[in-house]
Motif scaffolding. Structure first.
Motif, PDB file in Angstrom:
ATOM      1  N   THR A  91      24.938  33.081  56.400  1.00 37.57           N
ATOM      2  CA  THR A  91      23.727  31.882  56.475  1.00 37.57           C
ATOM      3  C   THR A  91      24.139  30.907  55.767  1.00 37.57           C
ATOM      4  OG1 THR A  91      22.331  34.159  56.524  1.00 37.57           O
ATOM      5  CG2 THR A  91      21.508  31.626  56.223  1.00 37.57           C
ATOM      6  N   TYR A  95      24.815  26.974  57.186  1.00 38.47           N
ATOM      7  CA  TYR A  95      23.991  25.881  56.767  1.00 38.47           C
ATOM      8  C   TYR A  95      24.741  25.008  56.394  1.00 38.47           C
ATOM      9  CZ  TYR A  95      19.886  28.885  57.536  1.00 38.47           C
ATOM     10  OH  TYR A  95      18.872  29.556  58.079  1.00 38.47           O
ATOM     11  N   SER A  99      25.259  21.125  58.505  1.00 38.66           N
ATOM     12  CA  SER A  99      24.722  20.121  57.773  1.00 38.66           C
ATOM     13  C   SER A  99      25.847  19.034  57.675  1.00 38.66           C
ATOM     14  CB  SER A  99      23.898  20.438  56.366  1.00 38.66           C
ATOM     15  OG  SER A  99      23.188  21.214  56.778  1.00 38.66           O
ATOM     16  N   THR A 324      17.002  34.476  57.873  1.00 43.96           N
ATOM     17  CA  THR A 324      17.624  33.201  58.166  1.00 43.96           C
ATOM     18  C   THR A 324      16.547  31.965  58.357  1.00 43.96           C
ATOM     19  OG1 THR A 324      17.862  33.668  60.592  1.00 43.96           O
ATOM     20  CG2 THR A 324      19.764  33.966  59.285  1.00 43.96           C
ATOM     21  N   GLY A 328      16.032  28.743  56.289  1.00 43.98           N
ATOM     22  CA  GLY A 328      16.507  27.492  57.058  1.00 43.98           C
ATOM     23  C   GLY A 328      15.498  26.495  56.733  1.00 43.98           C
ATOM     24  N   ASN A 332      17.939  24.469  55.237  1.00 42.73           N
ATOM     25  CA  ASN A 332      18.974  23.713  56.216  1.00 42.73           C
ATOM     26  C   ASN A 332      18.197  22.594  56.989  1.00 42.73           C
ATOM     27  OD1 ASN A 332      21.200  23.633  57.913  1.00 42.73           O
ATOM     28  ND2 ASN A 332      20.177  24.587  59.629  1.00 42.73           N
ATOM     29  N   ASP A 334      19.680  19.505  59.054  1.00 43.47           N
ATOM     30  CA  ASP A 334      20.826  18.850  59.609  1.00 43.47           C
ATOM     31  C   ASP A 334      20.370  17.354  59.879  1.00 43.47           C
ATOM     32  OD1 ASP A 334      22.081  21.206  59.520  1.00 43.47           O
ATOM     33  OD2 ASP A 334      22.576  21.335  61.724  1.00 43.47           O
ATOM     34  N   ASN A 419      16.321  19.671  62.871  1.00 48.64           N
ATOM     35  CA  ASN A 419      16.250  20.499  61.751  1.00 48.64           C
ATOM     36  C   ASN A 419      15.860  21.915  62.310  1.00 48.64           C
ATOM     37  OD1 ASN A 419      16.959  18.703  60.025  1.00 48.64           O
ATOM     38  ND2 ASN A 419      14.734  18.299  59.066  1.00 48.64           N
ATOM     39  N   SER A 422      18.573  23.729  64.611  1.00 50.36           N
ATOM     40  CA  SER A 422      19.722  24.144  63.912  1.00 50.36           C
ATOM     41  C   SER A 422      19.448  25.501  63.218  1.00 50.36           C
ATOM     42  CB  SER A 422      20.188  23.353  62.927  1.00 50.36           C
ATOM     43  OG  SER A 422      21.134  23.819  62.041  1.00 50.36           O
ATOM     44  N   ASP A 423      18.236  25.657  62.615  1.00 50.78           N
ATOM     45  CA  ASP A 423      17.869  26.731  62.007  1.00 50.78           C
ATOM     46  C   ASP A 423      17.700  28.210  62.959  1.00 50.78           C
ATOM     47  OD1 ASP A 423      17.328  25.478  59.821  1.00 50.78           O
ATOM     48  OD2 ASP A 423      14.909  25.304  60.297  1.00 50.78           O
ATOM     49  N   ALA A 426      21.071  29.130  63.776  1.00 51.39           N
ATOM     50  CA  ALA A 426      21.752  29.846  62.744  1.00 51.39           C
ATOM     51  C   ALA A 426      21.433  31.624  63.139  1.00 51.39           C
ATOM     52  CB  ALA A 426      21.318  29.758  61.394  1.00 51.39           C
TER      53      ALA A 426
END
Ligand code: ASP
Length: 441
Positions: A91, A95, A99, A324, A328, A332, A334, A419, A422-423, A426
């Motif tokens: 994870t 991340y 990013s 996750t 995230g 996380n 991005d 954002n 992207s999580d 993942a």
């Protein structure tokens, strides 16, 4: 006829844009006035804002029990410490990697298009507006920072200090303390792997029950999403001054283009290559969450919807999502990392600084670190941008940052979509790497 939930939200969003725009135009005060809307316009904007705030509060109400129980149950169910270590490493690896890609896209485009310059010189029109409104812009920045209750967050180390709460109940009671909440949840979940059988059997089913309950309540809250989204977006559109858009058009387009490349090229490529799934199916699965992120500008508030989308529509197991996604939503970001980088470089260009490679490297590193540390709330990047400009020594930057806030909302809405998407990617990629099938083949 039953209208699908995502379509209801989209209709709410479209109506909000129309109604907001009508108010923005019909209730506008003449140019140069200190406020944007007349009294009637302001009343409408306040009413929309009220409706939107109720929706956001209802989502926020769920996130503390949801994060806590998801992470605890998720880790405790991994059963063995090595499962946790493997999932944790994957994870975090994902991340940091995404990013970093996002920041590189932002950095390349801002160096390529140089939105702060005109004919190789700091843009004189932008400078003139800043000089004429320095006091106004500076006070907007300090007010916004104050609003966020950032408690003198002026360095990266302070952001990370908040990871360890002095009192665990403070971590539960304060929505700004997401990192602290994650720490407490991680420790509790990890502890449950090692604690005796009797203790685990006593508490784990309880947390599992609460977790199920919070997801059920999320479903109820989401019934109101179209109305909440309408309120949030109508207020934003009604209150947005479009005057600065022309001035900052190039900057705005650079951020949007960079976000679009990351969202529509990089992340789908990762899904395809690493996850071996069909990216468009995942976009479809995440439509509710993406619309909610766009409307609320808050990854934290969107978390319940993100979790539902990834579990129910993309078919990722509870085991992977519960680990996750809560992580995230805070760690996380991005879109935020990319945005911070472009914004800082823009400030440097406007102020006439030519940042060396070493300084740009510092911007990249700090954008990565601060995007991990900032909370998933509207305009959270602002604090991070201030930290970075101070660190690289851009003097008198507050007014430039204040100017950026004039066009920030739409950028905030868009980077929040990146954002949370992207999580969710993942979760899919990690689930696939753990041998899961998902519903995206
Ligand atoms: N609004 C963003 C989020 O919640 C954070 C930011 O970039 O300001 O994800």
């Amino acid at each position: 006829m039953k209208i699908a939930p995502w379509l209801q939200i989209l209709i709410g969003l479209a109506l909000a844009i129309v109604v907001g725009a009508i108010i923005n135009v019909t209730c506008a005060e003449p140019a140069g006035a200190t406020v944007l809307l007349n009294e009637t316009g302001q009343k409408f904007a306040d009413l929309f804002g009220y409706i939107g705030a109720l929706f956001i509060q209802a989502l926020k109400m769920i996130i503390v029990p949801l994060i806590f129980t998801s992470v605890v149950v998720g880790i405790a169910r991994l059963g063995k410490a090595d499962g946790f270590a493997r999932l944790g490493l994957k994870t975090l690896g994902y991340y940091v990697m995404t990013s970093f890609f996002a920041i590189l896209i932002g950095l390349s485009l801002v160096n390529l298009f140089k939105p702060g310059l005109k004919d190789g010189q700091p843009n004189a029109a932008i400078k003139a507006v800043i000089e004429a409104n320095t006091a106004d812009f500076e006070s907007t920045v300090s007010k916004k920072v104050g609003d966020q209750d950032t408690r003198s967050l002026n360095s990266v180390s302070q952001i990370f200090k908040r990871m360890v709460p002095e009192n665990i109940f403070a971590a539960f009671s304060d929505n700004g303390q997401m990192l602290a909440l994650i720490t407490v949840s991680l420790l509790t979940g990890f502890g449950l792997i090692f604690v005796g059988d009797a203790a685990r059997k006593a508490v784990l089913p309880f947390f599992e029950g609460i977790n199920e309950l919070t997801l059920l309540i999320t479903n109820w809250v989401m019934v109101l999403a179209p109305i909440g989204v309408f309120g949030l977006v109508a207020q934003t559109v009604a209150q947005t001054g479009f005057g600065m858009f022309a001035l900052l058009a190039k900057y705005f387009c650079v951020v949007m283009l960079a976000l679009a490349i990351h969202l529509l090229v990089v992340l789908p490529a990762i899904l395809f290559v690493l996850g071996r799934v069909k990216p468009w199916k995942h976009f479809h699965a995440m439509r509710n969450a993406m619309l909610t992120a766009f409307s609320t500008s808050s990854s934290s508030a969107t978390l319940p919807v993100t979790m539902r989308g990834v579990r129910e529509n993309s078919g990722v197991s509870e085991r992977v999502t519960s680990f996750t996604l809560p992580l995230g939503a805070t760690v996380n970001m991005d879109g935020t990392a990319l945005y911070e980088c472009v914004a800082v470089m823009f400030v440097a260009q406007v102020l006439g600084y030519d940042l060396s490679f070493a300084m740009q490297f510092q911007v990249v590193t700090l954008a990565l670190l601060t995007s991990i540390g900032v909370a998933g709330v509207p305009s959270a990047s602002l604090v991070a941008i201030i930290i970075i400009v101070n660190a690289v020594g851009l003097e008198n930057s507050a007014a430039v940052i204040g100017l950026l806030l004039a066009v920030d909302r739409l950028l905030d809405m868009s980077r929040t979509v990146v954002n949370i998407f992207s999580d969710s990617c993942a979760a899919v990629v990690i689930a696939r790497s753990e041998g899961e099938e998902t519903k995206l083949a």
